[in-house]
Design a protein around this motif. Structure first.
Motif, PDB file in Angstrom:
ATOM      1  N   ASP A  88      -3.686 -29.823 -23.727  1.00  0.00           N
ATOM      2  CA  ASP A  88      -3.666 -31.245 -24.012  1.00  0.00           C
ATOM      3  C   ASP A  88      -3.585 -32.123 -22.763  1.00  0.00           C
ATOM      4  N   VAL A  89      -3.022 -31.635 -21.673  1.00  0.00           N
ATOM      5  CA  VAL A  89      -2.884 -32.457 -20.477  1.00  0.00           C
ATOM      6  C   VAL A  89      -4.205 -32.532 -19.719  1.00  0.00           C
ATOM      7  N   TYR A  90      -4.840 -31.380 -19.532  1.00  0.00           N
ATOM      8  CA  TYR A  90      -6.131 -31.310 -18.868  1.00  0.00           C
ATOM      9  C   TYR A  90      -7.118 -30.599 -19.780  1.00  0.00           C
ATOM     10  N   VAL A 117      -2.790 -27.000 -11.938  1.00  0.00           N
ATOM     11  CA  VAL A 117      -1.512 -26.804 -11.236  1.00  0.00           C
ATOM     12  C   VAL A 117      -0.854 -28.163 -10.936  1.00  0.00           C
ATOM     13  N   LEU A 118      -1.646 -29.229 -10.904  1.00  0.00           N
ATOM     14  CA  LEU A 118      -1.084 -30.567 -10.666  1.00  0.00           C
ATOM     15  C   LEU A 118      -0.002 -30.897 -11.685  1.00  0.00           C
ATOM     16  N   SER A 119      -0.147 -30.380 -12.907  1.00  0.00           N
ATOM     17  CA  SER A 119       0.835 -30.690 -13.936  1.00  0.00           C
ATOM     18  C   SER A 119       2.136 -29.942 -13.714  1.00  0.00           C
ATOM     19  N   TYR A 120       2.167 -28.998 -12.783  1.00  0.00           N
ATOM     20  CA  TYR A 120       3.395 -28.242 -12.515  1.00  0.00           C
ATOM     21  C   TYR A 120       4.303 -28.937 -11.495  1.00  0.00           C
ATOM     22  N   PHE A 121       3.692 -29.771 -10.643  1.00  0.00           N
ATOM     23  CA  PHE A 121       4.461 -30.371  -9.565  1.00  0.00           C
ATOM     24  C   PHE A 121       4.289 -31.879  -9.463  1.00  0.00           C
ATOM     25  N   ASP A 157      11.207 -28.397  -7.686  1.00  0.00           N
ATOM     26  CA  ASP A 157      10.446 -29.604  -8.034  1.00  0.00           C
ATOM     27  C   ASP A 157       9.508 -29.415  -9.220  1.00  0.00           C
ATOM     28  N   LEU A 158       9.789 -28.443 -10.073  1.00  0.00           N
ATOM     29  CA  LEU A 158       8.924 -28.214 -11.219  1.00  0.00           C
ATOM     30  C   LEU A 158       8.994 -29.367 -12.215  1.00  0.00           C
ATOM     31  N   THR A 159       7.850 -29.713 -12.765  1.00  0.00           N
ATOM     32  CA  THR A 159       7.799 -30.666 -13.877  1.00  0.00           C
ATOM     33  C   THR A 159       8.067 -29.886 -15.171  1.00  0.00           C
ATOM     34  N   PRO A 160       8.216 -30.567 -16.308  1.00  0.00           N
ATOM     35  CA  PRO A 160       8.356 -29.841 -17.576  1.00  0.00           C
ATOM     36  C   PRO A 160       7.212 -28.854 -17.812  1.00  0.00           C
ATOM     37  N   ASN A 161       5.997 -29.255 -17.483  1.00  0.00           N
ATOM     38  CA  ASN A 161       4.865 -28.339 -17.644  1.00  0.00           C
ATOM     39  C   ASN A 161       5.003 -27.132 -16.723  1.00  0.00           C
ATOM     40  N   GLY A 162       5.497 -27.370 -15.508  1.00  0.00           N
ATOM     41  CA  GLY A 162       5.687 -26.264 -14.580  1.00  0.00           C
ATOM     42  C   GLY A 162       6.738 -25.294 -15.055  1.00  0.00           C
ATOM     43  N   TRP A 201      -0.581 -22.845 -22.188  1.00  0.00           N
ATOM     44  CA  TRP A 201       0.580 -23.429 -22.877  1.00  0.00           C
ATOM     45  C   TRP A 201       1.233 -24.508 -22.024  1.00  0.00           C
ATOM     46  N   ALA A 202       1.230 -24.319 -20.715  1.00  0.00           N
ATOM     47  CA  ALA A 202       1.857 -25.308 -19.835  1.00  0.00           C
ATOM     48  C   ALA A 202       1.110 -26.624 -19.840  1.00  0.00           C
ATOM     49  N   SER A 203      -0.151 -26.598 -20.198  1.00  0.00           N
ATOM     50  CA  SER A 203      -0.927 -27.828 -20.241  1.00  0.00           C
ATOM     51  C   SER A 203      -0.641 -28.629 -21.502  1.00  0.00           C
ATOM     52  N   ARG A 204       0.073 -28.043 -22.434  1.00  0.00           N
ATOM     53  CA  ARG A 204       0.392 -28.722 -23.683  1.00  0.00           C
ATOM     54  C   ARG A 204       1.289 -29.923 -23.411  1.00  0.00           C
ATOM     55  N   GLU A 205       1.108 -30.967 -24.171  1.00  0.00           N
ATOM     56  CA  GLU A 205       1.935 -32.159 -24.007  1.00  0.00           C
ATOM     57  C   GLU A 205       3.342 -31.864 -24.489  1.00  0.00           C
TER      58      GLU A 205
END
Length: 423
Positions: free
Chosen positions: A404-406, A417-421, A142-147, A89-93
């Motif tokens: 959707d991201v990866y 995990v790159l999409s989390y930070f 430092d979490l991104t929205p996906n994180g 779910w975190a990989s979702r745009e």
């Protein structure tokens, strides 16, 4: 109709008939459990390269080897499934849908030190999510929205797992508890925590009202859930009404025969708008027949499953328990409420979130738990594989694409995990 449905002449719940099971159905020894725990470790390694594989693998593992897994192994496998689903779910745009709550909550998370609680979209008396966001902000600044999506989904899933493991498995024989955990997580995976974030957290905390018989744990669950979303009080009140054997019959009579004839629900909804009743006005007047129909479909699935199961028990001359009848009547009341207001209001979708989004898998497992294990394995595997298809073959037109991201697979360990930070 199979004649070897597990009878229920003995008192229900806790390991009934365990002593009558064949030797292979008894809990394996410590050496065997080391082997099964090693399989969980393998699923954890798979997670680093493909959360999709580890999620599906964990659900299949819980279902196929249900009778072989002790509590620590079952819990560990469930945790792998939850974390894997959270990564999917975190990989979702984020933000593809205007109803994506996370777009607003990430802004609150990132500015908690510069704004007061209770501002923006969260009322001051619902401080559960702001407090949780504050804790996450301190621990992971430092979490991104996906994180943040990953963390919130993981917290929600682990909370549900705790409630089910602590209270919800008491009605299941030991060899079918893995199957129950798999069905709970499978049905729960249809819901994105970023939609209706506060009410999702509230609904997960409310599940104990179905399991706890004592007033203190139930009251504490309602209080804690209301700190995330005050609708928990209304949900609890409705569940109490629908579970009462004295009130359900008149409720059904009034709902089916009187309300449609004497009350114009659309006109009643307009009155709420005219008087500007806070919060309630939105839920009563905002219509979403698509959301209502989708959630009604889930409740219908578990309701029909329950009805067919009880009919099968009846045909096999197995005793139908009063609690099973009560659960089926509860679902019948929910279905009637949906049908009455399907095209009028958003109310049923929000009010019964705990049924279609959180408890559906438990209801499904509960009604089928007395069938022979091979039947449950075949049916459970079929459901999991069907769900896998919808995750792997994505509909690009959907607003809720879960990957959707990866891509679903990667050669670099933990590539997602790159999409989390990393923005």
């Amino acid at each position: 109709m199979p004649r070897h449905i597990v009878p229920s002449d003995a008192p229900e719940s806790r390991e009934h008939n365990v002593s009558d099971l064949p030797l292979v159905a008894r809990e394996p020894g410590r050496g065997d459990q080391h082997f099964y725990l090693a399989a969980v470790a393998l699923l954890g390694i798979c997670y680093l390269f493909s959360p999709l594989v580890s999620f599906v693998g964990a659900l299949l593992y819980l279902t196929v080897f249900s009778r072989r897994l002790n509590t620590p192994v079952r819990v560990a496998t469930s945790v792998v499934a939850i974390v894997s689903a959270a990564s999917i779910w975190a990989s979702r745009e984020v933000g593809r849908s205007v109803s994506d709550d996370l777009a607003a909550y990430y802004d609150i998370y990132s500015r908690l030190g510069m704004l007061e609680w209770g501002t923006e979209r969260i009322p001051v008396y619902e401080f559960g999510l702001p407090l949780l966001l504050k804790i996450i902000r301190v621990a992971l600044p430092d979490l991104t929205p996906n994180g943040l999506m990953f963390v919130l989904t993981t917290v929600t899933g682990l909370t549900l797992l705790f409630c089910v493991e602590r209270f919800g498995l008491r009605e299941f024989p030991r060899e079918k508890r893995g199957y129950c955990a798999a069905m709970v997580l499978l049905f729960f995976s249809f819901v994105l925590t970023t939609q209706l974030t506060r009410q999702m957290l509230s609904s997960v905390l409310l599940v104990n009202i179905f399991f706890c018989l004592r007033a203190v744990p139930t009251g504490f669950s309602v209080l804690l859930a209301s700190l995330f979303h005050v609708s928990a009080v209304a949900v609890y009140a409705v569940v109490r009404v629908l579970r009462s054997k004295y009130l359900l019959v008149p409720f059904v009579f009034v709902a089916v025969f009187i309300v449609p004839k004497v009350l114009d629900l659309a006109a009643a909804a307009s009155l709420v708008t005219a008087y500007d009743v806070p919060r309630v006005g939105y839920y009563v007047t905002a219509g979403d027949s698509g959301a209502n129909a989708a959630s009604l479909g889930v409740v219908l699935v578990v309701g029909v499953t329950g009805l067919l199961s009880l009919l099968a028990f009846k045909a096999a001359h197995a005793r139908i328990l009063s609690q099973e009848k009560g659960m089926l009547l509860l679902l019948a009341g929910v279905i009637i409420a949906y049908l009455l207001t399907l095209d009028v209001t958003l109310g049923p979708f929000r009010l019964f979130l705990v049924f279609h989004a959180v408890m559906a898998g438990w209801f499904f497992a509960y009604f089928t738990r007395r069938f022979p294990t091979p039947y449950l394995v075949v049916g459970g595997v079929a459901l999991i594989l069907w769900r896998t298809r919808s995750l792997y073959i994505l509909d690009p037109a959907s607003a809720f694409v879960p990957w959707d991201v990866y891509g679903a697979f990667g050669a670099f360990p933990g590539y997602f995990v790159l999409s989390y930070f990393t923005s």
